[in-house]
Design a protein around this motif. Structure first.
Motif, PDB file in Angstrom:
ATOM      1  N   UNK A 179       0.847  -1.122  -0.150  1.00  0.00           N
ATOM      2  CA  UNK A 179       0.051   0.106   0.122  1.00  0.00           C
ATOM      3  C   UNK A 179       0.835   1.261   0.086  1.00  0.00           C
ATOM      4  N   UNK A 180       1.840   0.957   0.827  1.00  0.00           N
ATOM      5  CA  UNK A 180       2.796   2.357   0.683  1.00  0.00           C
ATOM      6  C   UNK A 180       3.745   2.549  -0.540  1.00  0.00           C
ATOM      7  N   UNK A 181       3.983   1.570  -0.945  1.00  0.00           N
ATOM      8  CA  UNK A 181       4.762   1.608  -2.326  1.00  0.00           C
ATOM      9  C   UNK A 181       3.743   2.192  -3.464  1.00  0.00           C
ATOM     10  N   UNK A 182       2.493   1.851  -3.629  1.00  0.00           N
ATOM     11  CA  UNK A 182       1.738   2.283  -4.439  1.00  0.00           C
ATOM     12  C   UNK A 182       1.370   3.834  -4.173  1.00  0.00           C
ATOM     13  N   UNK A 183       1.258   4.078  -2.865  1.00  0.00           N
ATOM     14  CA  UNK A 183       0.918   5.389  -2.328  1.00  0.00           C
ATOM     15  C   UNK A 183       1.778   6.588  -2.838  1.00  0.00           C
ATOM     16  N   UNK A 184       3.195   5.947  -2.889  1.00  0.00           N
ATOM     17  CA  UNK A 184       4.413   6.934  -2.952  1.00  0.00           C
ATOM     18  C   UNK A 184       4.442   8.114  -4.130  1.00  0.00           C
ATOM     19  N   UNK A 185       3.432   7.872  -5.290  1.00  0.00           N
ATOM     20  CA  UNK A 185       3.514   8.694  -6.374  1.00  0.00           C
ATOM     21  C   UNK A 185       2.293   9.367  -6.353  1.00  0.00           C
ATOM     22  N   UNK A 186       1.194   9.065  -5.545  1.00  0.00           N
ATOM     23  CA  UNK A 186       0.029   9.727  -5.688  1.00  0.00           C
ATOM     24  C   UNK A 186      -0.019  11.457  -5.398  1.00  0.00           C
ATOM     25  N   UNK A 187       0.701  11.916  -4.413  1.00  0.00           N
ATOM     26  CA  UNK A 187       0.930  13.174  -4.115  1.00  0.00           C
ATOM     27  C   UNK A 187       1.418  13.908  -5.279  1.00  0.00           C
ATOM     28  N   UNK A 188       2.583  13.412  -5.704  1.00  0.00           N
ATOM     29  CA  UNK A 188       3.523  14.044  -6.871  1.00  0.00           C
ATOM     30  C   UNK A 188       2.671  14.073  -8.237  1.00  0.00           C
ATOM     31  N   UNK A 189       1.935  13.012  -8.480  1.00  0.00           N
ATOM     32  CA  UNK A 189       1.220  13.025  -9.897  1.00  0.00           C
ATOM     33  C   UNK A 189       0.276  13.800  -9.723  1.00  0.00           C
ATOM     34  N   UNK A 190      -0.533  13.966  -8.560  1.00  0.00           N
ATOM     35  CA  UNK A 190      -1.644  14.649  -8.401  1.00  0.00           C
ATOM     36  C   UNK A 190      -1.503  16.194  -8.503  1.00  0.00           C
TER      37      UNK A 190
END
Length: 513
Positions: A179-190
């Motif tokens: 879950x943390x691995x997937x979550x890592x790019x959410x903030x930057x991409x958004x």
């Protein structure tokens, strides 16, 4: 001899632009200036991913909490509320709530080492750290902003849903890592995707809107946890993951890719189609204007990690990345450490986290209204210093009410510094590496978060200065790295490394003149 300068397109009666733009940023600026709603609506949809990010970041505060217990045998001289339950007979005490309330009681690890009980939270942040390094470059190279946002959010939410069916602490920790691995790019991409599809005047405000969504996700947790305080911890993961999966479907069906990224990858036709949808422009007019802009050098095929290589091979980019990551380390230590450690002050865990989450709202509101007026460097440094001073004072004063007041002010200031830092990072790097640079800065924040629990434990066991005092000293010291960075207020965004370098040289010449 023929004029070597190519003919520039002429405006038409339906085309409000009288002169051709000279850069891709100029095209997007002019297309989006008079057609705000299509871009703003998509930017808001993209920013909603922060809501689910906020939930998964802080959910373990409740699911992994140490549950309360009581003695069951009276009179019993061996069982007291201050006793260590590991020294007591299992018949002498019982949990206050059902054993399924948290993973500690459900997996029967109340007497396990701190390494085991803290493994899930550590696994989540380690997953964030590793995912940030591996996934960050995909948004600038092969996948793009939209596809990576969908993939990251979907991975996080599906892993969160499966987490509800964990059978032991090791399976649970493994799923938290995913879950943390997937979550890592959410903030930057958004953040990057939402700000690249709006005009310059909306850039800072849209960025702050994403932070608001993170706050609402954070703020929703105490309410969900309180309603389900007598239910299984698995219920919390169900409540937060299912809506997230439905959101991913919305992103897949309705969100468009960044036209800036499409153009830098040589996909001009797709960039034209996207700009046409966002700005209600005639495709032939857009084709004419984009034809006056040469395809960028970065549009050639490159390997997956080319954007990260650019950040380290170019000296100016490496210096900026290192400085911003150092700033992020200090800000992240306070931002993540304060909510996790506020329980040391003796306040109710539901109320204390609610107060911290609510303090983010005026922080973002302040940034939202003044981001267009503030200088990036001076405002970032001011809030970092304020956070540091209040954090140190929190460790010095003895009054509990003064401590909680100073803690909230410190967290408020760190949160505002966090917002400014993210907007600042967007403006310091060109399109071809912007997502990678933003992710690297977020890695600095995560590294600071990894150290926070250790300092909180030291403050609880020894002296409060080891937590709040160290937080304050670190963020003040990290503020020094702001000084060598250039000011970016109101600047146009560049698209390539060469364009950024030419701009830097021109700015230096103009400054010297």
């Amino acid at each position: 001899m023929a004029d070597p300068t190519p003919l520039l397109p002429h405006s038409t009666s339906s085309d409000p632009i009288s002169t051709p733009p000279i850069s891709l940023d100029s095209v997007i600026e002019r297309v989006t200036t008079n057609s705000a709603w299509p871009q703003l609506l998509q930017a808001i949809v993209v920013s909603l991913s922060w809501f689910f990010d906020g939930q998964q970041t802080f959910i373990t505060v409740y699911t992994d909490a140490e549950p309360t217990w009581h003695c069951t045998e009276y009179p019993n001289t061996t069982c007291r509320s201050t006793s260590n339950i590991c020294d007591l007979s299992t018949s002498a005490w019982a949990w206050d709530r059902p054993s399924s309330t948290t993973i500690i009681s459900d997996f029967n690890i109340q007497c396990a080492s701190s390494l085991i009980s803290g493994l899930p939270a550590s696994a989540f942040f380690f997953g964030c750290l590793l995912g940030g390094f591996i996934l960050a470059t995909l948004a600038d190279s092969s996948l793009g902003r939209r596809n990576l946002l969908f993939l990251s959010c979907f991975t996080m939410c599906v892993a969160s849903l499966i987490t509800a069916f964990s059978t032991n602490v090791f399976v649970y920790a493994g799923l938290r890592f995913i879950s943390g691995f997937g979550r890592a790019s959410i903030g930057a991409c958004a953040l990057v995707l939402s700000t690249e599809i709006v005009s310059r005047k909306w850039r800072g405000r849209i960025g702050i809107a994403g932070f608001f969504c993170f706050t609402f996700g954070f703020l929703s947790l105490p309410g969900i946890a309180y309603v389900n305080r007598h239910s299984s911890w698995r219920t919390l993961y169900m409540w937060t993951s299912v809506p997230g999966i439905l959101y991913c479907v919305l992103v897949f069906l309705f969100v468009s890719e960044s036209p800036k990224w499409l153009f830098t990858r040589g996909r001009k036709d797709e960039a034209v189609a996207t700009l046409g949808r966002l700005g209600h422009w005639n495709h032939s007019s857009l084709n004419l204007y984009l034809s006056s802009i040469p395809l960028l050098e970065e549009s050639a095929e490159v390997d997956l990690f080319s954007s990260v290589k650019n950040l380290f091979e170019k000296k100016w980019a490496f210096r900026r990345t290192l400085a911003l990551m150092s700033v992020g380390f200090g800000v992240g230590m306070v931002y993540y450490g304060m909510p996790l450690g506020v329980g040391n002050l003796g306040f109710n865990i539901y109320l204390s986290l609610t107060l911290n989450a609510m303090s983010e709202i005026p922080s973002f509101a302040l940034t939202l209204f003044f981001i267009g007026k503030w200088n990036r460097k001076s405002s970032l440094l001011t809030f970092m210093m304020t956070s540091g001073v209040c954090s140190i004072m929190c460790a010095v004063v003895s009054s509990k009410w003064m401590q909680i007041g100073l803690e909230i002010v410190s967290f408020f200031s760190a949160n505002t510094a966090f917002s400014i830092l993210m907007i600042y990072t967007l403006e310091l790097f060109p399109t071809c590496v912007r997502n990678s640079a933003t992710s690297m800065v977020r890695q600095g924040l995560v590294i600071g978060a990894i150290f926070s629990p250790v300092l909180i434990s030291a403050g609880r066991n020894y002296n409060e200065f080891f937590s709040y005092g160290v937080f304050g000293v670190v963020i003040i010291c990290c503020g020094v790295f702001v000084f060598p960075l250039p000011e970016t207020k109101g600047v146009a965004l560049c698209d390539t490394m060469d364009e950024q370098e030419r701009k830097e040289v021109t700015d230096q010449i103009n400054t010297s003149i």
